[in-house]
Design a protein around this motif. Structure first.
Motif, PDB file in Angstrom:
ATOM      1  N   VAL A  55       0.842  -1.199   0.000  1.00  0.00           N
ATOM      2  CA  VAL A  55       0.000   0.000   0.000  1.00  0.00           C
ATOM      3  C   VAL A  55       0.876   1.247   0.000  1.00  0.00           C
ATOM      4  O   VAL A  55       0.657   2.195  -0.770  1.00  0.00           O
ATOM      5  CB  VAL A  55      -0.937  -0.008   1.221  1.00  0.00           C
ATOM      6  CG1 VAL A  55      -1.607   1.349   1.388  1.00  0.00           C
ATOM      7  CG2 VAL A  55      -1.986  -1.094   1.081  1.00  0.00           C
ATOM      8  N   LEU A  56       1.908   1.265   0.862  1.00  0.00           N
ATOM      9  CA  LEU A  56       2.803   2.418   0.944  1.00  0.00           C
ATOM     10  C   LEU A  56       3.578   2.622  -0.348  1.00  0.00           C
ATOM     11  O   LEU A  56       3.978   3.748  -0.659  1.00  0.00           O
ATOM     12  CB  LEU A  56       3.763   2.246   2.124  1.00  0.00           C
ATOM     13  CG  LEU A  56       3.127   2.281   3.519  1.00  0.00           C
ATOM     14  CD1 LEU A  56       4.175   2.058   4.598  1.00  0.00           C
ATOM     15  CD2 LEU A  56       2.405   3.607   3.740  1.00  0.00           C
ATOM     16  N   LEU A  93      -3.085   5.566   4.126  1.00  0.00           N
ATOM     17  CA  LEU A  93      -3.592   5.013   5.390  1.00  0.00           C
ATOM     18  C   LEU A  93      -5.048   4.583   5.261  1.00  0.00           C
ATOM     19  O   LEU A  93      -5.453   3.542   5.800  1.00  0.00           O
ATOM     20  CB  LEU A  93      -3.437   6.052   6.497  1.00  0.00           C
ATOM     21  CG  LEU A  93      -1.991   6.424   6.867  1.00  0.00           C
ATOM     22  CD1 LEU A  93      -1.976   7.531   7.908  1.00  0.00           C
ATOM     23  CD2 LEU A  93      -1.234   5.201   7.358  1.00  0.00           C
ATOM     24  N   LEU A  94      -5.860   5.373   4.545  1.00  0.00           N
ATOM     25  CA  LEU A  94      -7.253   4.987   4.326  1.00  0.00           C
ATOM     26  C   LEU A  94      -7.338   3.710   3.492  1.00  0.00           C
ATOM     27  O   LEU A  94      -8.163   2.828   3.771  1.00  0.00           O
ATOM     28  CB  LEU A  94      -8.007   6.120   3.626  1.00  0.00           C
ATOM     29  CG  LEU A  94      -8.260   7.391   4.437  1.00  0.00           C
ATOM     30  CD1 LEU A  94      -8.864   8.470   3.550  1.00  0.00           C
ATOM     31  CD2 LEU A  94      -9.177   7.095   5.619  1.00  0.00           C
ATOM     32  N   PHE A  95      -6.470   3.626   2.472  1.00  0.00           N
ATOM     33  CA  PHE A  95      -6.440   2.431   1.631  1.00  0.00           C
ATOM     34  C   PHE A  95      -6.041   1.219   2.465  1.00  0.00           C
ATOM     35  O   PHE A  95      -6.631   0.131   2.355  1.00  0.00           O
ATOM     36  CB  PHE A  95      -5.476   2.652   0.473  1.00  0.00           C
ATOM     37  CG  PHE A  95      -5.516   1.583  -0.573  1.00  0.00           C
ATOM     38  CD1 PHE A  95      -6.663   1.348  -1.316  1.00  0.00           C
ATOM     39  CD2 PHE A  95      -4.397   0.805  -0.843  1.00  0.00           C
ATOM     40  CE1 PHE A  95      -6.702   0.360  -2.283  1.00  0.00           C
ATOM     41  CE2 PHE A  95      -4.424  -0.176  -1.811  1.00  0.00           C
ATOM     42  CZ  PHE A  95      -5.586  -0.402  -2.531  1.00  0.00           C
ATOM     43  N   ILE A 141      -8.195  -2.195   3.380  1.00  0.00           N
ATOM     44  CA  ILE A 141      -7.687  -3.552   3.133  1.00  0.00           C
ATOM     45  C   ILE A 141      -7.704  -4.375   4.425  1.00  0.00           C
ATOM     46  O   ILE A 141      -8.136  -5.535   4.447  1.00  0.00           O
ATOM     47  CB  ILE A 141      -6.276  -3.491   2.531  1.00  0.00           C
ATOM     48  CG1 ILE A 141      -6.350  -3.005   1.075  1.00  0.00           C
ATOM     49  CG2 ILE A 141      -5.585  -4.853   2.593  1.00  0.00           C
ATOM     50  CD1 ILE A 141      -5.004  -2.860   0.409  1.00  0.00           C
ATOM     51  N   PHE A 142      -7.250  -3.755   5.533  1.00  0.00           N
ATOM     52  CA  PHE A 142      -7.170  -4.513   6.775  1.00  0.00           C
ATOM     53  C   PHE A 142      -8.535  -4.705   7.432  1.00  0.00           C
ATOM     54  O   PHE A 142      -8.633  -5.352   8.479  1.00  0.00           O
ATOM     55  CB  PHE A 142      -6.206  -3.826   7.746  1.00  0.00           C
ATOM     56  CG  PHE A 142      -4.774  -3.998   7.355  1.00  0.00           C
ATOM     57  CD1 PHE A 142      -4.220  -5.260   7.249  1.00  0.00           C
ATOM     58  CD2 PHE A 142      -3.986  -2.902   7.053  1.00  0.00           C
ATOM     59  CE1 PHE A 142      -2.902  -5.433   6.874  1.00  0.00           C
ATOM     60  CE2 PHE A 142      -2.673  -3.060   6.675  1.00  0.00           C
ATOM     61  CZ  PHE A 142      -2.123  -4.325   6.577  1.00  0.00           C
ATOM     62  N   SER A 189     -13.202   6.910   1.781  1.00  0.00           N
ATOM     63  CA  SER A 189     -13.944   7.195   3.017  1.00  0.00           C
ATOM     64  C   SER A 189     -15.364   6.653   2.926  1.00  0.00           C
ATOM     65  O   SER A 189     -15.900   6.097   3.900  1.00  0.00           O
ATOM     66  CB  SER A 189     -13.959   8.702   3.276  1.00  0.00           C
ATOM     67  OG  SER A 189     -12.646   9.189   3.485  1.00  0.00           O
ATOM     68  N   ALA A 190     -15.982   6.808   1.748  1.00  0.00           N
ATOM     69  CA  ALA A 190     -17.334   6.262   1.558  1.00  0.00           C
ATOM     70  C   ALA A 190     -17.332   4.745   1.699  1.00  0.00           C
ATOM     71  O   ALA A 190     -18.261   4.160   2.270  1.00  0.00           O
ATOM     72  CB  ALA A 190     -17.874   6.672   0.196  1.00  0.00           C
TER      73      ALA A 190
END
Length: 510
Positions: free
Chosen positions: A123-124, A156-158, A162-163, A291-292
Motif C-alpha cells: 500500500v505504501l 492510510l485509508l487504503f 484492506i485490513f 472514506s465512503a
C-alpha cells in the motif's frame, strides 16, 4: 593560470559526468541480458514458483530499480531529482514488501504477521507514486507539502480498508483474496493511467522522459501484477515470477539510459493546462471515495477522511492562490521597474504624473517636473562601450535617487540616457534646490567620461504647472523639455527653469 583553473575544473567535472553516463549506459544494456536470464533460471529450477528463490529475485529486482532511480536523481535538475527520489522510495517499499514475504517463506511455520506487513508495504508503495501524479512540479512547495500529507492519508485509508478484511496471518477466504486483488488492480490501473496522462501533458522534454519512464514501468507492472494476482494459482507456470520482476528491470534500464537528443515538444495548450490544474483533485477525490467505502466498517475513520480531504484541498487551494497573487504582484512590480537602473520606468512615470496632476488639482498645490539628460552620452557609449555606458546610467540613477529627500518625490528613467523627477507640491525655490543638488552631485562624483571636463555631467530642465485646472501632463513635459534643451544650448552641465508668469523669473545656474 588562475583564470583557467575554473574552466579546467569544469571540464574535468564534465569528463567525469560523461564517463559515469557511459558506465550507466553499459549497465543498462547488461541488466536485462544478465539479471533476467538469471531470474528465469532460478524460476525454472525452483520447486515452487512463488517460493523463497523467486521471491529473492523479485526483491533484488525492485532494489536494483531503487538504486538506479537514486543514481538518476543525482544527475538531474532540482525538479526532476525529486521525482526520481520519490520513485526510488516507492521501489524500496515494494522491495521491502516482497522481503517480508521472503521472510515468511524462509520461516518453517511462516512468521506471524508477515502477510499483513507485506500488504501494508505494498500500500505504501503506491503513496509516493500517487503524490508524483497529483502534485505538479511547478506548484509552490507549501502546496506540495499538503499534497504529500494527503497522499499519506490516502495510503492510510487504503490500508485501513484492506485490513478491514485482511488478518495478520493473511487473507482467510477466496472472496477476501479476490477483493484484495481487485483493490491492487485498481491502484495499479490508476497509477498507470495517470502516469500516461502526465506523459501526454508534459510541457518540456525532461518532464516527458520522466513520466514516459514511469508510465512504461506502471503499465508493465499493471499487466504483470494482474496476471500474477489472478492466474498464478490456477496456472502456476515456472516463469510467472519473471513477469512480476521484469517491470523493475525495465524501470532500472530507463533510469540508467543516456538522455537522447533535445527536441522541441508540440504545444499541448489547453490539455496541459487542464491536467496541471486538475491533477491535485486526484488526492481528495480518491480520499472521499475510500472514506465512503469505509463507512460500514469504520464510520469514524470515514468521517475523518472526508474532513481531511476537504480541509486539505481547501488549504492547498489557498496556498496556491496566495502564491499566484504574490507572483502577480512581483510581475506587476517588474513591469514598472527599469531593469538596468532599478528606478521606475516610463510606464510607472506616466501613471505617477497623472496621479500627481489629479492630486494637485484637488489640493491647489503646485507640481514641479525635472527632465534630466546625461551630457555627451553617445560619445561615452561609442568610446568606452555599452557596458561602461550601462554602469554610468546606474551610477547617475543612484545619485539622482539620493537627492530626492521627500518620500513623495518620484525619480524615473524616462528613456535612454534621460531621467525625470516629479516633485509634488514643490515651490520654485524648492524645485531649483533639488535640481541644483542633482547637477552638483553628479559632477562631484567625477565619473570618467570622454566628454569635456572628462567627467559625467547632466543638464536639467525644470517646469511647473501654469494653470492647475487646465494644465496637462503633456504641456508640463513640453515646457520641461524646452528648458532642458535651453540648458544644452547654453553649454550643458546646468539647470534651466521655465517658470510660469508671476513666479520667480526664468533662472539658469551652472
Amino acid at each position: 593560470m588562475s583564470a583557467s583553473a575554473p574552466e579546467t575544473a569544469a571540464e574535468h567535472g564534465a569528463i567525469i559526468a560523461g564517463r559515469a553516463d557511459a558506465v550507466a549506459a553499459r549497465l543498462a544494456l547488461a541488466l536485462p541480458l544478465v539479471f533476467l536470464p538469471a531470474h528465469a533460471a532460478v524460476a525454472l529450477t525452483a520447486s515452487n514458483p512463488i517460493g523463497a528463490a523467486t521471491l529473492l529475485c523479485e526483491t533484488l529486482a525492485a532494489f536494483i530499480a531503487a538504486l538506479a532511480c537514486g543514481w538518476r536523481a543525482q544527475g538531474s535538475g532540482n525538479r526532476e531529482r525529486l521525482g526520481w527520489l520519490v520513485i526510488a522510495v516507492a521501489m524500496l517499499c515494494w522491495s521491502a514488501g516482497v522481503g517480508w514475504q521472503l521472510l515468511g517463506a524462509l520461516t518453517p511455520a511462516g512468521a506471524s504477521g508477515t502477510g499483513a506487513i507485506s500488504m501494508l508495504l505494498f500500500v505504501l508503495y503506491g503513496v509516493p507514486l500517487v503524490f508524483l501524479l497529483a502534485s505538479p512540479n511547478g506548484d509552490p512547495w507549501p502546496a506540495r507539502m499538503v499534497d504529500a500529507a494527503l497522499a499519506l492519508v490516502l495510503g492510510l485509508l487504503f490500508g485501513a480498508f484492506i485490513f478491514s478484511f485482511v488478518q495478520l496471518s493473511g487473507v482467510s477466504d477466496a472472496a477476501g483474496e479476490l477483493t484484495l486483488s481487485l483493490m491492487f488492480d485498481i491502484q495499479n490501473i490508476f497509477i498507470a493511467l495517470f502516469a500516461l496522462i502526465r506523459y501526454r501533458a508534459s510541457t518540456n522534454e525532461q518532464e516527458q522522459r520522466f513520466f514516459g519512464a514511469l508510465s512504461a514501468f506502471a503499465g508493465a507492472y499493471m499487466l504483470g501484477a494482474g496476471y500474477y494476482n489472478h492466474f498464478v494459482e490456477e496456472q502456476a507456470g515456472a516463469l510467472v515470477s519473471l513477469i512480476v520482476g521484469a517491470p523493475f528491470i525495465l524501470l532500472a534500464v530507463l533510469a540508467l539510459r543516456r538522455p537522447g537528443r533535445t527536441r522541441a515538444l508540440p504545444k499541448r495548450g489547453m490539455f496541459a493546462r487542464v491536467v496541471h490544474t486538475g491533477s491535485p483533485l486526484i488526492l481528495p477525490v480518491s480520499m472521499l471515495i475510500l472514506s465512503a467505502a469505509l463507512v460500514p466498517s469504520r464510520p469514524a475513520l470515514a468521517i475523518a477522511g472526508c474532513v481531511a480531504a476537504t480541509l486539505g484541498y481547501g488549504l492547498r487551494a489557498m496556498l496556491v492562490q496566495l502564491h499566484g497573487m504574490g507572483e502577480r504582484d512581483r510581475l506587476a512590480q517588474l513591469s514598472q521597474i527599469d531593469a538596468l537602473t532599478g528606478l521606475p520606468n516610463r510606464r510607472q512615470f506616466d501613471e505617477a504624473l497623472r496621479r500627481e496632476l489629479m492630486r494637485a488639482r484637488r489640493s491647489g498645490q503646485g507640481l514641479a517636473l525635472l527632465m534630466i539628460d546625461i551630457d555627451h552620452f553617445k560619445l561615452l557609449n561609442d568610446t568606452l562601450g555599452h557596458q561602461a555606458g550601462d554602469e554610468r546610467l546606474r551610477d547617475v540613477a543612484g545619485i539622482l535617487q539620493s537627492c530626492a529627500a521627500r518620500a513623495t518625490d518620484v525619480i524615473a528613467r524616462y528613456g535612454g540616457e534621460e531621467f525625470a523627477a516629479i516633485l509634488p507640491g514643490a515651490s520654485p525655490a524648492e524645485a531649483m534646490a533639488v535640481a541644483e543638488a542633482m547637477r552638483a552631485a553628479v559632477e562631484e562624483r567625477a565619473l570618467a567620461s570622454p566628454g569635456p571636463g572628462e567627467r559625467v555631467t547632466v543638464s536639467i530642465g525644470a517646469a511647473r504647472l501654469t494653470e492647475i485646472e487646465a494644465d496637462t501632463g503633456q504641456r508640463l513635459m513640453e515646457r520641461a523639455d524646452a528648458a532642458l534643451y535651453d540648458s544644452k544650448r547654453a553649454g550643458r552641465n546646468r539647470v534651466t527653469a521655465a517658470w510660469p508668469v508671476g513666479e520667480a523669473a526664468r533662472s539658469v545656474s551652472a
